[in-house]
Scaffold this motif. Structure first.
Motif, PDB file in Angstrom:
ATOM      1  N   THR A  16       0.852  -1.192   0.000  1.00 42.63           N
ATOM      2  CA  THR A  16       0.000   0.000   0.000  1.00 42.63           C
ATOM      3  C   THR A  16       0.882   1.233   0.000  1.00 42.63           C
ATOM      4  O   THR A  16       1.754   1.387   0.849  1.00 42.63           O
ATOM      5  CB  THR A  16      -0.918   0.000   1.237  1.00 42.63           C
ATOM      6  N   VAL A  17       0.700   2.072  -0.988  1.00 41.07           N
ATOM      7  CA  VAL A  17       1.414   3.344  -1.054  1.00 41.07           C
ATOM      8  C   VAL A  17       0.354   4.430  -1.125  1.00 41.07           C
ATOM      9  O   VAL A  17      -0.465   4.451  -2.036  1.00 41.07           O
ATOM     10  CB  VAL A  17       2.342   3.401  -2.294  1.00 41.07           C
ATOM     11  N   GLY A  18       0.348   5.325  -0.119  1.00 37.34           N
ATOM     12  CA  GLY A  18      -0.724   6.307  -0.030  1.00 37.34           C
ATOM     13  C   GLY A  18      -2.033   5.562   0.178  1.00 37.34           C
ATOM     14  O   GLY A  18      -2.119   4.737   1.084  1.00 37.34           O
ATOM     15  N   ASP A  19      -3.038   5.824  -0.646  1.00 34.16           N
ATOM     16  CA  ASP A  19      -4.280   5.060  -0.478  1.00 34.16           C
ATOM     17  C   ASP A  19      -4.472   4.030  -1.601  1.00 34.16           C
ATOM     18  O   ASP A  19      -5.574   3.574  -1.856  1.00 34.16           O
ATOM     19  CB  ASP A  19      -5.500   5.981  -0.323  1.00 34.16           C
ATOM     20  N   THR A  21      -3.603   0.318  -2.914  1.00 36.82           N
ATOM     21  CA  THR A  21      -3.057  -0.995  -2.594  1.00 36.82           C
ATOM     22  C   THR A  21      -2.941  -1.804  -3.871  1.00 36.82           C
ATOM     23  O   THR A  21      -3.892  -1.881  -4.646  1.00 36.82           O
ATOM     24  CB  THR A  21      -3.986  -1.729  -1.601  1.00 36.82           C
TER      25      THR A  21
END
Ligand SMILES: Nc1ncnc2c1ncn2[C@@H]1O[C@H](COP(=O)(O)OP(=O)(O)OP(=O)(O)O)[C@@H](O)[C@H]1O
Ligand SMILES: [Mg+2]
Length: 225
Positions: A16-19, A21
């Motif tokens: 997950t990077v930021g919002d 996934t």
């Protein structure tokens, strides 16, 4: 031959990077027998390095299980895992990770020293490996004073010094020219054949994968063949 040293079942991995996934591995089943040489192929970004880290216990899966040398990695303690990685399983990284301020020799014996071996004992253990890999005349050089091919052989010597049952290699020829790449592949073939060490090697190159006894191809997070 015949005994299973690695078994992955239903391995999934999401990041997950930021919002956002993304599921990089979507359910990998894979096994390796003692003394096998397996090539893992797939496009850039297909999850090869991620899979290798999980198989080696460097990273953990979001779902699924990995059994390495008969031990379920999710229930192995950090100390036990560290000991396995010092004694039984080695890893050669995609991007060189020799310690820059240590000589070639000091890099090679590092895992043995960490395991409590005496200096003299280390010298006896690795002299054979260094000759086998043809780097015995470069042992006092720092990594920056070695060619790319020599650095890669030093990394291989470090991986071999502990006399492991299994070595994971992430694109061991990635930074080498064609001739050096071929030489490293021939060394790997010998390590596998003459020493019976099992190898799991990620590669982009079909020619290099041909050295392996079996090929596994990853596409879109799954093994396609
Ligand atoms: N720590 C991380 N956080 C977020 N995303 C990641 C992380 N590590 C890898 N990824 C993503 O997972 C995907 C697979 O990466 P991986 O490094 O496993 O690919 P690869 O098949 O080894 O590619 P290459 O052939 O270029 O080395 C990529 O899309 C990458 O952006
Ligand atoms: Mg990679």
């Amino acid at each position: 031959m015949g005994s299973r040293i690695l078994e992955a079942k239903g391995v999934k991995k999401s990041y997950t990077v930021g919002d956002v996934t993304s599921e990089v591995l979507k359910g990998i089943d894979m096994s390796v027998e003692e003394g096998e040489f397996v090539a893992v192929l797939g496009e850039s970004g297909s999850g090869k390095s991620t899979l290798l880290y999980i198989l080696a216990g460097i990273d953990s899966p979001t779902e699924g299980s990995v059994k390495l040398l008969g031990r379920e990695l999710s229930s192995v303690s950090d100390e036990e895992l560290a000991a396995m990685r010092r004694r039984e399983v080695s890893f050669v990284y995609q991007f060189d990770n020799l310690v820059p301020h240590l000589t070639a020799y000091e890099n090679i014996i590092l895992p043995l020293r960490l395991d409590g071996k005496k200096a003299k004992e280390c010298a006896d253990i690795v002299s054979d490996v260094c000759r086998f890999l043809g780097i015995h005349e470069r042992l006092n050089n720092l990594p920056a004073q070695l060619s790319g091919g020599e650095q890669q052989r030093v990394a291989l010597a470090r991986a071999l010094a502990t006399d492991p049952k299994l070595i994971f290699l992430d694109e061991p020829t990635g930074s080498l020219d064609r001739e050096r790449g071929r030489q490293v592949m021939e060394l790997l073939e010998r390590i596998n054949r003459e020493r019976g060490v099992a190898l799991v090697m990620v590669t982009h190159s079909a020619a290099h994968a041909a050295y392996a006894s079996r090929k596994v191809e990853i596409e879109d997070g799954l093994i396609v063949k």
